[in-house]
Scaffold this motif. Structure first.
Motif, PDB file in Angstrom:
ATOM      1  N   GLU A 185      63.998  -1.677  20.813  1.00 15.61           N
ATOM      2  CA  GLU A 185      64.242  -1.363  22.224  1.00 15.61           C
ATOM      3  C   GLU A 185      64.059  -2.596  23.117  1.00 15.61           C
ATOM      4  O   GLU A 185      65.017  -3.183  23.595  1.00 15.61           O
ATOM      5  N   GLU A 201      54.845  -8.932  22.189  1.00 19.09           N
ATOM      6  CA  GLU A 201      56.085  -9.693  21.991  1.00 19.09           C
ATOM      7  C   GLU A 201      56.330 -10.667  23.137  1.00 19.09           C
ATOM      8  O   GLU A 201      56.764 -11.798  22.922  1.00 19.09           O
ATOM      9  N   HIS A 259      61.759   5.269  16.067  1.00 15.34           N
ATOM     10  CA  HIS A 259      61.127   3.981  16.366  1.00 15.34           C
ATOM     11  C   HIS A 259      59.725   3.961  15.740  1.00 15.34           C
ATOM     12  O   HIS A 259      59.022   4.979  15.759  1.00 15.34           O
TER      13      HIS A 259
HETATM   14  N1  URA Z   1      59.227  -2.329  20.317  1.00  9.26           N
HETATM   15  C1  URA Z   1      60.512  -2.731  20.294  1.00  9.26           C
HETATM   16  O1  URA Z   1      61.415  -1.924  20.406  1.00  9.26           O
HETATM   17  N2  URA Z   1      60.743  -4.016  20.142  1.00  9.26           N
HETATM   18  C2  URA Z   1      59.800  -4.903  19.992  1.00  9.26           C
HETATM   19  O2  URA Z   1      60.104  -6.076  19.837  1.00  9.26           O
HETATM   20  C3  URA Z   1      58.473  -4.458  19.992  1.00  9.26           C
HETATM   21  C4  URA Z   1      58.203  -3.160  20.165  1.00  9.26           C
END
Ligand code: URA
Length: 337
Positions: free
Chosen positions: A175, A181, A295
């Motif tokens: 996402e 990140e 996810h």
């Molecule tokens: N969730 C995501 O979708 N992407 C990332 O890079 C980290 C968490």
């Protein structure tokens, strides 16, 4: 601003459709939402509603007209000493959804201003001639130096570009960057990323064997440094050309769409789509086969063993599609208990 609220509302609706009956909200998140709602009111009073842009994004065009709206900042409110209000949550019941109310009392004042810079049309670009590495480097530099991406970062945080094997057969699409990140400038390095890494390892692969990218290159902003929200359609439309270019360079056999936002970003919005229904199904996306699955953060928050098994079945389907062998041990993961 309204798009952000709508996207949060969609996320709640999706969670409800997937059987969630509780949305845990910290006081800070409730304040952030209230702040957003206030800004949305200012926004709709002060600028066109953006219906045309929304319709264009819904049609999956990546060139919404330029946003002329200036940065909005909330006016100075008198300090909020104490707020009492009722938080309502729709919970599934035998005869449909029923509303549950609980009293919430907040005695903090929202401390931070919240403004989001306008998002213009995505700029057209062309990848240079050359091998995959040359084209990928060019694209990475383009994204990392994109002023629109940078403008949406909190101070000291990073734009996040995809990473991995440029000849990968499998392309995991998430996402948006989260807190970890945006600090490291790498996709999927936080808790959800660690789970993704475990899933990849269970498939008999390493991160360097696959490619990992996101719909978004920056972490969607909230007034506080805690909490995530799903990106708006306009935000996704801005970053989508960068994701498409990565797919074009890598040319994976399979793309794994991780969660609802990845599916929406890739296939376009569909209010009737339910993750519980489309999970585990294949689509075609450009020249790749697209597998839809949950996810990792959804698994972390809510999953039972049976849900983990569903994701694992999706991963075995992916392995089969790219011609990987599946051992009897792998076939038995999450089967019991
Ligand atoms: N969730 C995501 O979708 N992407 C990332 O890079 C980290 C968490």
């Amino acid at each position: 601003m309204r798009e952000i609220l709508e996207s949060i509302a969609r996320e709640f609706a999706r969670m409800a459709a997937e059987g969630e009956d509780l949305v845990p909200l910290t006081d800070e998140s409730v304040l952030a939402l209230k702040n957003l709602a206030r800004l949305s009111a200012i926004d709709s009073a002060g600028s066109p509603s953006g219906e045309r842009r929304k319709a264009e994004a819904a049609n999956h065009q990546v060139s919404p007209p330029p946003q002329t709206r200036k940065k909005t900042t909330p006016p100075d409110d008198p300090p909020v000493e104490e707020i009492n209000f009722v938080k309502r949550i729709d919970i599934p019941s035998d005869d449909g959804f029923k509303e549950q109310a609980s009293k919430v009392r907040i005695v903090k004042k929202p401390s931070q201003d919240f403004s989001i810079a306008p998002i213009p049309d995505p700029k057209p670009f062309q990848l240079p001639e050359g091998d995959k590495a040359t084209r990928w480097e060019f694209l990475k530099n383009l994204v990392l130096s994109d002023p629109v991406c940078s403008e949406h970062l909190k101070p000291g945080k990073k734009v996040v570009f995809g990473t991995g094997n440029l000849n990968a057969q499998i392309f995991f699409c998430g996402e948006a960057p989260g807190a970890d990140e945006e600090i490291q400038g790498e996709p999927f390095v936080g808790k959800a990323g660690q789970l993704l890494t475990k899933i990849i390892a269970a498939m008999g692969l390493e991160r360097r064997d696959v490619y990992i990218g996101n719909i978004m290159n920056w972490r969607p902003e909230l007034p506080t440094s805690k909490g995530n929200r799903p990106p708006t359609e306009i935000e996704m439309a801005y970053c989508l050309p960068y994701l498409l270019a990565q797919i074009d360079i890598v040319k994976p056999k399979v793309i794994v769409a991780l969660g609802n936002t990845a599916v929406t970003g890739l296939l376009g919005p569909d209010p009737t789509r339910r993750m519980g229904k489309v999970r585990g199904t294949w689509r075609k996306f450009h020249d790749a086969d697209l597998m839809i699955t949950y996810h990792p953060s959804f698994l972390l928050q809510y999953a039972s063993n049976s849900m983990k098994r569903l994701v694992w079945e999706d991963m075995m389907a992916v392995m089969e599609r790219v011609g990987m062998e599946i051992s009897p041990k792998q076939r038995s993961y999450f089967q019991h208990g």
